[in-house]
Design an enzyme around this catalytic site. Sequence first.
Site, short mmCIF file in Angstrom:
data_model
loop_
_atom_site.label_atom_id
_atom_site.label_comp_id
_atom_site.label_asym_id
_atom_site.label_seq_id
_atom_site.Cartn_x
_atom_site.Cartn_y
_atom_site.Cartn_z
N CYS A 2 15.01 -4.72 8.01
CA CYS A 2 16.22 -5.31 8.20
C CYS A 2 16.39 -6.42 7.27
O CYS A 2 15.46 -7.05 7.16
CB CYS A 2 16.59 -5.59 9.46
SG CYS A 2 16.42 -4.54 10.60
N ARG A 27 15.05 -3.35 2.35
CA ARG A 27 14.53 -3.78 3.58
C ARG A 27 14.71 -2.96 4.75
O ARG A 27 14.12 -3.05 5.97
CB ARG A 27 14.78 -5.30 4.08
CG ARG A 27 14.30 -6.21 3.06
CD ARG A 27 14.87 -7.49 3.36
NE ARG A 27 14.25 -8.13 4.65
CZ ARG A 27 13.08 -8.65 4.52
NH1 ARG A 27 12.46 -8.73 3.39
NH2 ARG A 27 12.25 -9.04 5.56
N TRP A 76 17.01 -1.23 9.72
CA TRP A 76 15.84 -0.28 9.94
C TRP A 76 15.64 -0.14 11.22
O TRP A 76 15.22 -1.12 12.17
CB TRP A 76 14.40 -0.84 9.17
CG TRP A 76 13.43 0.56 9.18
CD1 TRP A 76 13.30 1.17 8.32
CD2 TRP A 76 12.46 0.27 10.16
NE1 TRP A 76 12.31 2.07 8.74
CE2 TRP A 76 11.69 1.53 9.78
CE3 TRP A 76 12.20 -0.23 11.29
CZ2 TRP A 76 10.64 1.86 10.29
CZ3 TRP A 76 10.81 0.03 12.08
CH2 TRP A 76 10.20 1.18 11.63
N ASN A 100 16.57 -9.95 12.36
CA ASN A 100 15.55 -8.97 11.93
C ASN A 100 14.20 -9.37 12.92
O ASN A 100 13.98 -10.55 13.32
CB ASN A 100 15.36 -9.73 10.44
CG ASN A 100 14.14 -8.95 10.17
OD1 ASN A 100 13.62 -7.97 10.36
ND2 ASN A 100 13.49 -9.65 8.94
N GLY A 101 13.78 -8.43 13.42
CA GLY A 101 12.53 -8.70 14.25
C GLY A 101 12.69 -7.68 15.62
O GLY A 101 13.42 -6.99 15.68
N GLU A 483 -4.66 6.63 -1.95
CA GLU A 483 -3.38 6.04 -2.50
C GLU A 483 -2.55 6.93 -3.04
O GLU A 483 -1.33 7.11 -2.82
CB GLU A 483 -3.70 4.94 -3.44
CG GLU A 483 -2.64 4.06 -4.03
CD GLU A 483 -1.32 3.57 -2.94
OE1 GLU A 483 -1.74 3.34 -1.69
OE2 GLU A 483 -0.51 3.24 -3.58
N LYS A 487 1.27 7.83 -1.97
CA LYS A 487 2.37 7.55 -2.89
C LYS A 487 3.13 8.91 -2.91
O LYS A 487 4.30 8.98 -2.98
CB LYS A 487 1.70 7.43 -4.18
CG LYS A 487 2.27 6.52 -5.21
CD LYS A 487 2.43 4.71 -4.89
CE LYS A 487 2.65 4.63 -3.41
NZ LYS A 487 2.40 3.29 -3.04
N GLU A 490 5.06 9.75 0.53
CA GLU A 490 6.00 8.79 1.04
C GLU A 490 7.35 9.03 0.08
O GLU A 490 8.46 8.95 0.85
CB GLU A 490 5.69 7.46 1.26
CG GLU A 490 5.55 6.72 -0.16
CD GLU A 490 5.09 5.27 -0.07
OE1 GLU A 490 5.64 4.79 0.74
OE2 GLU A 490 4.09 5.05 -0.70
N HIS A 506 -16.97 20.33 5.15
CA HIS A 506 -17.04 20.19 6.71
C HIS A 506 -16.08 20.49 7.66
O HIS A 506 -16.01 19.88 8.67
CB HIS A 506 -17.73 18.78 6.98
CG HIS A 506 -19.01 18.64 6.22
ND1 HIS A 506 -20.35 19.09 6.48
CD2 HIS A 506 -19.12 17.84 4.98
CE1 HIS A 506 -21.24 18.60 5.65
NE2 HIS A 506 -20.55 18.14 4.86
N LYS A 605 10.84 -1.71 3.36
CA LYS A 605 9.60 -2.35 2.39
C LYS A 605 8.85 -3.11 3.18
O LYS A 605 7.54 -3.00 3.21
CB LYS A 605 10.43 -3.12 1.32
CG LYS A 605 9.68 -3.63 0.42
CD LYS A 605 9.07 -2.82 -0.62
CE LYS A 605 7.93 -3.39 -1.42
NZ LYS A 605 7.20 -2.38 -2.25
C1 F6R Z 1 3.41 1.96 0.47
C2 F6R Z 1 3.52 0.53 1.01
C3 F6R Z 1 3.36 0.20 2.18
C4 F6R Z 1 2.83 -1.27 2.22
C5 F6R Z 1 2.44 -1.64 3.59
C6 F6R Z 1 1.89 -3.09 3.71
O1 F6R Z 1 4.00 2.23 -0.87
O2 F6R Z 1 4.49 -0.26 0.21
O3 F6R Z 1 2.11 1.11 2.83
O4 F6R Z 1 1.80 -1.23 1.31
O5 F6R Z 1 3.66 -1.66 4.35
O6 F6R Z 1 2.85 -3.89 3.31
P1 F6R Z 1 2.55 -5.40 2.44
O7 F6R Z 1 1.61 -5.23 1.53
O8 F6R Z 1 3.81 -6.03 2.45
O9 F6R Z 1 1.87 -5.87 3.71
#
Ligand code: F6R
Length: 610
Positions: A2, A27, A76, A100-101, A483, A487, A490, A506, A605
Amino acid sequence: MCGIIGYTGRKNAVPILLDGLKALEYRGYDSSGISVFQDGRITTVKSKGRIEENEKKVNNEYPGLYSTCGTGHTRWATHGEPSDINSHPHTTENVSLVHNGIIENYAEIRSELCNKGYTFISETDTEAACLLIDSLYRESHDHLTAIKTALRRIKGSYAFGIMFGDNPGKIYAVKKDSPLICAVSEHGAFIASDITAVLKHTREIYIMNDGETAELSADSVTFCDAEGKHISKSPEITELSMEQAEKSGFAHFMLKEIHEQPQAIKRTVASLILNDITSYTAPGLTADRIKNCRHIHIAACGTAMHAGLVGKYFIEKNARIGVNVEIASEFRYKNPVIDKDDIFIAISQSGETADTLAALRLAKESGLFTIAVVNVKGSAIAREADGVIYTQAGPEIAVASTKAYTVQCCTLFMLSLLLGYHRGLMTKDVINERCRLLTDTAPQKINDVLKDSDKILSISKKIAEHENIFFIGRCIDSSLACEASLKLKEISYIHSEAYMAGELKHGTISLIKEGTPVIAIITENTLSEKTISNIKETASRGADITVICDERIILPKDVCSNIIYVPHIDSGLTFLTATVAFQLLAYHTANERGCDIDKPRNLAKSVTVE
Ligand code: F6R
């Protein structure tokens, strides 16, 4: 999670709010809205969908809407589906509120207010806060009293922007465990979830602390503390520039951010080493503390947690200290086994992730020395840790993290050298050589991968046709596989799984059939033969193999259909060129599938809720 914007000043707030919301859209982007004062009352326009939807609604249904004060929100969804009604701002005759929260006791507040005769129209927790402030204002007829009384009642996390219908031109802002800044420009004052939303207007920022209240009018911002006493705060001048917050000719922020990695690594390492590596330290991370430390606990989420896995590899290798890497949301509830001499490291790009913040607080309560590896200056995790090491990625706007991950990995690599030095396992000469590799060699080699991405593009066209993919690797390469898999899934919505190469047989190998894509990562030279054997096991069962491989490793001819050779960097640092290769692979695959790369489905984000 948000985004909030508010403006009061001498210009038309409507375009300023819509523009600010676009900067905050990363966000959360399932619905949005604005509230402005117009003709002596608050007008709220909100709608499901992206900001553009609400902008259209404003232009079509409220042509010429003009006001010098208002708030906006991009959502969000947590409580209640994305819909016009559930969007913010929530507005009554007296109050308009953006949030936000999460308000944890919203159900209780809701039922009390219903008993008083209030009717709720949305499914949100936020409406409970809005109506609570409305009811308290009816009793006290004092704006600040109504807010303060409501805050004593509300449990949970919040950043609120509040306007009262009988107080045009004024915005109140309060926060607890969710980010909020105030800013002052030549033409007015702002609140925002993040600096990027106000960069077009000003660089003069006030970071709000939990419990503080800000009162904004066109000419001023005043602050008071939790007891209501006026406090004076000094503004910070942000170093961020508009260019950093724009795509600068790239098709997507993600692609821009992938290309920014050479510079981000250089900046991060330079900021850490100062004159020599042994002076690189987080405040309080003394030589004695390092010598006495028997265990390190790393807590983080998502990509940051994957950087923690790479950090574990280097710290165990270079400093011989055992490392537990925990998903932050698990660490806090698992009653972790910790010793008072252990060190705790929280890793977070945003510095606001609720689970990571909670894990950090638990570690502090347990008496551990805590370090934060954080990208956003002044964020909650940075402020609360005993020592903070800032990564220098610059603003990361694409939801999928790329440059923040690589600089987190580099920072942990550097930390492993420092720990090794104080434990008598590294000499200054060796350390200086490793730093040179990071500042000179690694950026050049990454640039080579970036220049030569056509091969990756052609492989991504094939990957894009599949719905299930496996990533495999051993040791550090299994962390990279995690990772790489995240990537890809997502942003392209292709299901993928990451496996330690030796583990596949296994159980999971039963999923491999004719044509199943398996992407193996091999940067760990000493284990290449083992991984090649695992590749062969899957190839014999029909898997279609792609290998992202250190250029110095010779692969047998018959082992795979695609090879992406990446430049070698000494001392285990080839993981950096392999990382850029799998980031590009994910990017091109998602692009091939026509996905909304910078704003993937269901994501946001900065995850400021548990
Ligand atoms: C994936 C991604 C998320 C963040 C996770 C932690 O591409 O960006 O998995 O890494 O939400 O976010 P931060 O680093 O802001 O604590």
